[in-house]
Design an enzyme around this catalytic site. Structure first.
Site, PDB file in Angstrom:
ATOM      1  N   LYS A   1      98.430 124.841  -0.432  1.00 20.47           N
ATOM      2  CA  LYS A   1      97.881 126.177  -0.657  1.00 20.47           C
ATOM      3  C   LYS A   1      98.495 127.118   0.387  1.00 20.47           C
ATOM      4  O   LYS A   1      98.125 127.118   1.554  1.00 20.47           O
ATOM      5  CB  LYS A   1      96.357 126.166  -0.543  1.00 20.47           C
ATOM      6  CG  LYS A   1      95.747 127.512  -0.856  1.00 20.47           C
ATOM      7  CD  LYS A   1      95.143 128.086   0.411  1.00 20.47           C
ATOM      8  CE  LYS A   1      94.775 129.518   0.275  1.00 20.47           C
ATOM      9  NZ  LYS A   1      95.841 130.450   0.603  1.00 20.47           N
ATOM     10  N   PRO A   2      99.470 127.942  -0.033  1.00 22.96           N
ATOM     11  CA  PRO A   2     100.094 128.870   0.919  1.00 22.96           C
ATOM     12  C   PRO A   2      99.226 130.104   1.097  1.00 22.96           C
ATOM     13  O   PRO A   2      98.254 130.318   0.370  1.00 22.96           O
ATOM     14  CB  PRO A   2     101.390 129.248   0.204  1.00 22.96           C
ATOM     15  CG  PRO A   2     101.042 129.163  -1.249  1.00 22.96           C
ATOM     16  CD  PRO A   2     100.019 128.061  -1.386  1.00 22.96           C
TER      17      PRO A   2
ATOM     18  N   SER B   1      94.600 130.179  11.708  1.00 24.15           N
ATOM     19  CA  SER B   1      93.765 130.646  12.823  1.00 24.15           C
ATOM     20  C   SER B   1      92.755 129.583  13.247  1.00 24.15           C
ATOM     21  O   SER B   1      92.336 128.741  12.445  1.00 24.15           O
ATOM     22  CB  SER B   1      93.023 131.914  12.400  1.00 24.15           C
ATOM     23  OG  SER B   1      92.163 131.614  11.321  1.00 24.15           O
TER      24      SER B   1
ATOM     25  N   GLU C   1      96.682 122.737  13.210  1.00 21.28           N
ATOM     26  CA  GLU C   1      97.652 123.476  14.040  1.00 21.28           C
ATOM     27  C   GLU C   1      97.148 124.906  14.110  1.00 21.28           C
ATOM     28  O   GLU C   1      97.299 125.668  13.156  1.00 21.28           O
ATOM     29  CB  GLU C   1      99.051 123.425  13.398  1.00 21.28           C
ATOM     30  CG  GLU C   1      99.630 122.030  13.277  1.00 21.28           C
ATOM     31  CD  GLU C   1     100.118 121.476  14.603  1.00 21.28           C
ATOM     32  OE1 GLU C   1     100.167 122.229  15.594  1.00 21.28           O
ATOM     33  OE2 GLU C   1     100.436 120.275  14.646  1.00 21.28           O
ATOM     34  N   LEU C   2      96.530 125.278  15.231  1.00 18.63           N
ATOM     35  CA  LEU C   2      95.765 126.538  15.250  1.00 18.63           C
ATOM     36  C   LEU C   2      96.370 127.583  16.180  1.00 18.63           C
ATOM     37  O   LEU C   2      97.530 127.486  16.569  1.00 18.63           O
ATOM     38  CB  LEU C   2      94.309 126.214  15.619  1.00 18.63           C
ATOM     39  CG  LEU C   2      93.689 125.094  14.767  1.00 18.63           C
ATOM     40  CD1 LEU C   2      92.271 124.792  15.201  1.00 18.63           C
ATOM     41  CD2 LEU C   2      93.744 125.418  13.282  1.00 18.63           C
TER      42      LEU C   2
ATOM     43  N   GLU D   1      94.822 136.357  21.098  1.00 13.35           N
ATOM     44  CA  GLU D   1      96.190 136.323  20.589  1.00 13.35           C
ATOM     45  C   GLU D   1      96.475 137.675  19.919  1.00 13.35           C
ATOM     46  O   GLU D   1      95.782 138.044  18.968  1.00 13.35           O
ATOM     47  CB  GLU D   1      96.213 135.177  19.561  1.00 13.35           C
ATOM     48  CG  GLU D   1      97.529 134.785  18.994  1.00 13.35           C
ATOM     49  CD  GLU D   1      97.364 133.681  17.928  1.00 13.35           C
ATOM     50  OE1 GLU D   1      96.327 133.634  17.227  1.00 13.35           O
ATOM     51  OE2 GLU D   1      98.289 132.877  17.805  1.00 13.35           O
TER      52      GLU D   1
HETATM   53  P1  NAP Z   1      94.484 132.279   8.635  1.00 11.38           P
HETATM   54  O1  NAP Z   1      93.847 133.561   8.301  1.00 11.38           O
HETATM   55  O2  NAP Z   1      93.659 131.229   9.275  1.00 11.38           O
HETATM   56  O3  NAP Z   1      95.090 131.728   7.264  1.00 11.38           O
HETATM   57  C1  NAP Z   1      95.786 130.516   7.204  1.00 11.38           C
HETATM   58  C2  NAP Z   1      95.601 129.922   5.819  1.00 11.38           C
HETATM   59  O4  NAP Z   1      94.228 129.646   5.618  1.00 11.38           O
HETATM   60  C3  NAP Z   1      96.011 130.857   4.696  1.00 11.38           C
HETATM   61  O5  NAP Z   1      96.581 130.105   3.654  1.00 11.38           O
HETATM   62  C4  NAP Z   1      94.682 131.454   4.263  1.00 11.38           C
HETATM   63  O6  NAP Z   1      94.688 131.880   2.941  1.00 11.38           O
HETATM   64  C5  NAP Z   1      93.798 130.248   4.425  1.00 11.38           C
HETATM   65  N1  NAP Z   1      92.379 130.552   4.528  1.00 11.38           N
HETATM   66  C6  NAP Z   1      91.775 131.696   4.940  1.00 11.38           C
HETATM   67  N2  NAP Z   1      90.422 131.551   4.892  1.00 11.38           N
HETATM   68  C7  NAP Z   1      90.179 130.301   4.426  1.00 11.38           C
HETATM   69  C8  NAP Z   1      88.991 129.562   4.151  1.00 11.38           C
HETATM   70  N3  NAP Z   1      87.772 130.070   4.357  1.00 11.38           N
HETATM   71  N4  NAP Z   1      89.114 128.297   3.679  1.00 11.38           N
HETATM   72  C9  NAP Z   1      90.335 127.764   3.482  1.00 11.38           C
HETATM   73  N5  NAP Z   1      91.492 128.409   3.717  1.00 11.38           N
HETATM   74  C10 NAP Z   1      91.417 129.662   4.201  1.00 11.38           C
HETATM   75  O7  NAP Z   1      95.754 132.470   9.558  1.00 11.38           O
HETATM   76  P2  NAP Z   1      97.002 133.438   9.326  1.00 11.38           P
HETATM   77  O8  NAP Z   1      96.585 134.816   9.681  1.00 11.38           O
HETATM   78  O9  NAP Z   1      97.614 133.206   7.984  1.00 11.38           O
HETATM   79  O10 NAP Z   1      98.042 132.862  10.386  1.00 11.38           O
HETATM   80  C11 NAP Z   1      98.070 133.260  11.707  1.00 11.38           C
HETATM   81  C12 NAP Z   1      97.384 132.243  12.593  1.00 11.38           C
HETATM   82  O11 NAP Z   1      98.007 130.977  12.416  1.00 11.38           O
HETATM   83  C13 NAP Z   1      97.539 132.566  14.057  1.00 11.38           C
HETATM   84  O12 NAP Z   1      96.337 132.323  14.730  1.00 11.38           O
HETATM   85  C14 NAP Z   1      98.617 131.586  14.523  1.00 11.38           C
HETATM   86  O13 NAP Z   1      98.565 131.286  15.901  1.00 11.38           O
HETATM   87  C15 NAP Z   1      98.315 130.398  13.672  1.00 11.38           C
HETATM   88  N6  NAP Z   1      99.492 129.530  13.555  1.00 11.38           N
HETATM   89  C16 NAP Z   1      99.457 128.316  14.179  1.00 11.38           C
HETATM   90  C17 NAP Z   1     100.566 127.486  14.114  1.00 11.38           C
HETATM   91  C18 NAP Z   1     100.577 126.164  14.791  1.00 11.38           C
HETATM   92  O14 NAP Z   1     101.433 125.345  14.461  1.00 11.38           O
HETATM   93  N7  NAP Z   1      99.665 125.880  15.710  1.00 11.38           N
HETATM   94  C19 NAP Z   1     101.696 127.884  13.401  1.00 11.38           C
HETATM   95  C20 NAP Z   1     101.694 129.134  12.780  1.00 11.38           C
HETATM   96  C21 NAP Z   1     100.566 129.940  12.861  1.00 11.38           C
HETATM   97  P3  NAP Z   1      94.935 133.436   2.528  1.00 11.38           P
HETATM   98  O15 NAP Z   1      96.074 133.927   3.358  1.00 11.38           O
HETATM   99  O16 NAP Z   1      95.294 133.314   1.091  1.00 11.38           O
HETATM  100  O17 NAP Z   1      93.664 134.128   2.815  1.00 11.38           O
END
Ligand code: NAP
Length: 485
Positions: free
Chosen positions: A179-180, A233, A254-255, A386
């Site tokens: 799921k992207p 996140s 991986e957060l 962040e």
């Molecule tokens: P995000 O808001 O947590 O979203 C990540 C994924 O989760 C998306 O596919 C999103 O879908 C989905 N999602 C959102 N709410 C959900 C829920 N309630 N249940 C299940 N899935 C849900 O994070 P982001 O803004 O895309 O990415 C940025 C964050 O990722 C930053 O905090 C960054 O540090 C972290 N990150 C960590 C790593 C690592 O390897 N540690 C690598 C890259 C990024 P939708 O987009 O369709 O809403």
């Protein structure tokens, strides 16, 4: 330079077929550099996700029985198809995510490296024999695929965050439902196009876009899915870990991060500046390993600030990632720009001094100028949160102990960096920092051959390297008796 329309799939890839959502529900996808519409992707809910999981579950029975060699051949063919179209895939990635084309291409090439690494590593999933405490029995330890893996991925690396999960999962003998992010679905769906092209067995890779919470809930609760691998996140990661925990699913998380970047008095300042530029401003500051807090020892503070300001102004060029010479694409959306603005205002209100940047760029898209603020203090939001954007803040420190304490004063523990020419200090500081990834005199350290994972609120588990396979394997112990010996 134009988008290849055959790569813009407005349907989801389930069991080798392209499917729309029940009722035809869709989500719009736009280009962050221009605001222009790219397409409409299906808005799946729980029922369609359950279909995808069922397909992956059926496919896994045959996939796990293939030899590691046969699985590797399929995976290498998938990589060949990706490399054959890397230019088109990079245009697609830049169009939906915004990063400069060269970075998009680099990301896809790295994704391929992950898949190829795991294709080969799958041949080395060794077990053990244990010296038996019983004379008439033999003890074996084998490793088995966990089953169907559910992968939820973010928008900042729309290809490689998927590739490193998919590579490990498939090599281990798992099948996968991906799921992207709704912001960057097309690079994910392109894996379906490539899988179809190379005749990957149906159901081995499935891709679902749509209602994130509903898809996440189905993944956590559906008994046919045995593992959740999430990158995103910390907030959403904790939600998923809690839900998955109720059903005792294996998880990898991986957060988020809040990376410190420390420059000691004895550092090579030019190297440190180059590292800070790469670590802070790559992907316009939107990586989980981006330097978020820059700590500079007092003796070199002013010199480092001046060199970094000059480098930002000379080297960084915001613009549409498809244009030559651009190094800074747009931020992913308006909310991301507002977060940078809020962190900047807070920093300036609390005594920060603006050295360069500080505002949006242009009237179209979501661009923000690479920005440097000095005179930072621990009361500022950037010290805790962040920023995920092109804002660098410089804190001053006096001693090594103080730098380590400041760097560790966060609930996160993903990446950290420091610059020094003292070998003893290299080890002292490396061992003192509570982080999963440490760059010593290097600002970019990710490679498929090394583990990638966070401590504390930055996650659980590792991706990449031999360690990344463990998260997709169950250990089985067999006690073999009745041998008549
Ligand atoms: P995000 O808001 O947590 O979203 C990540 C994924 O989760 C998306 O596919 C999103 O879908 C989905 N999602 C959102 N709410 C959900 C829920 N309630 N249940 C299940 N899935 C849900 O994070 P982001 O803004 O895309 O990415 C940025 C964050 O990722 C930053 O905090 C960054 O540090 C972290 N990150 C960590 C790593 C690592 O390897 N540690 C690598 C890259 C990024 P939708 O987009 O369709 O809403």
């Amino acid at each position: 330079m134009s988008l290849d329309p055959t790569l813009v799939r407005n349907a989801n890839f389930i069991n080798g077929s392209w499917k729309e959502a029940q009722g035809g529900n869709t989500l719009a996808v736009t280009n962050p550099a221009t605001g222009a519409a790219i397409g409409q992707i299906p808005k799946f809910g729980r029922a369609e996700t359950a279909d995808a999981i069922a397909a992956a579950h059926d496919a896994q029975k045959a996939w796990r029985r293939l030899t590691a060699d046969a699985r590797a051949e399929h995976m290498h063919r998938l990589c060949d198809a990706i490399m054959n179209q890397i230019d088109d895939l990079a245009i697609l990635l830049t169009t939906e995510m915004g990063k400069p084309l060269a970075e998009a291409k680099g990301e896809i090439a790295l994704g391929v490296k992950y898949i190829r690494f795991y294709a080969e590593e799958g041949k080395r999933i060794y077990g053990d024999t244990i010296p038996s405490p019983w004379a008439d029995r033999r003890l074996l330890v084998t490793k088995e695929p966990v089953g169907v893996a559910g992968a939820i991925t973010p928008w900042n690396f729309p290809n490689s965050m998927i590739a490193r999960k998919l590579g490990a999962a498939l090599a281990a003998g798992c099948t996968i439902v991906i799921k992207p992010s709704e912001f960057t679905p097309y690079s994910a769906l392109a894996f379906g196009v490539m899988a179809e092209k190379v005749g990957l067995p149906k159901g081995v890779i499935n891709i679902v876009t749509g209602d994130a919470a509903a898809i996440g809930d189905e993944m956590c609760e559906n008994p046919k899915l045995r593992k959740i691998t999430f990158t995103g996140s910390t907030r959403v990661g904790k939600l998923l870990a809690e839900k998955a925990g109720r059903h005792m699913k294996k998880i990898s998380m991986e957060l988020g991060g809040n990376a410190p970047f420390i420059v000691f008095d004895d550092a090579d300042l030019d190297k440190a500046v180059a590292g800070a530029i790469a670590s802070k401003f790559r992907n316009s500051g939107q990586t989980c390993v981006c330097a978020n807090r820059v700590y500079v020892q007092s003796g070199v503070y002013d010199a480092f600030a001046a060199k970094l300001t000059a480098a930002i102004e000379a080297e960084l060029k915001p613009g549409n990632g498809l244009e030559a010479g651009v190094t800074q694409g747009p931020l992913i959306n308006e909310a991301a720009v507002e977060k940078v603005e809020a962190h900047l205002k807070d920093a300036l209100d609390k005594g920060g001094k603006l050295q360069t940047g500080g505002s949006r760029v242009g009237n179209v898209g979501t661009f923000f100028a690479p920005t440097l603020v000095t005179n930072a203090s621990t009361t500022m939001r950037v010290a805790r949160e962040e920023t995920f954007g092109p804002l660098a803040v410089l804190f001053k420190f006096e001693t090594e102990e103080e730098a380590i304490a400041l760097a560790n004063d966060t609930e996160y523990g993903l990446a950290c960096y420091f610059y020094t020419s003292d070998l003893g200090r290299s080890f002292r500081v490396m061992e003192g920092l509570e982080y999963g990834l440490v760059g010593v005199n290097e600002g970019v350290i990710t490679t498929e051959v090394a583990p990638f994972g966070g401590f504390k609120d930055s996650g659980i588990g590792n991706e990449g390297s031999k360690y990344g396979l463990d998260d997709y394997l169950n250990i089985k112990y067999a006690c073999i008796g009745g041998l008549g010996i």
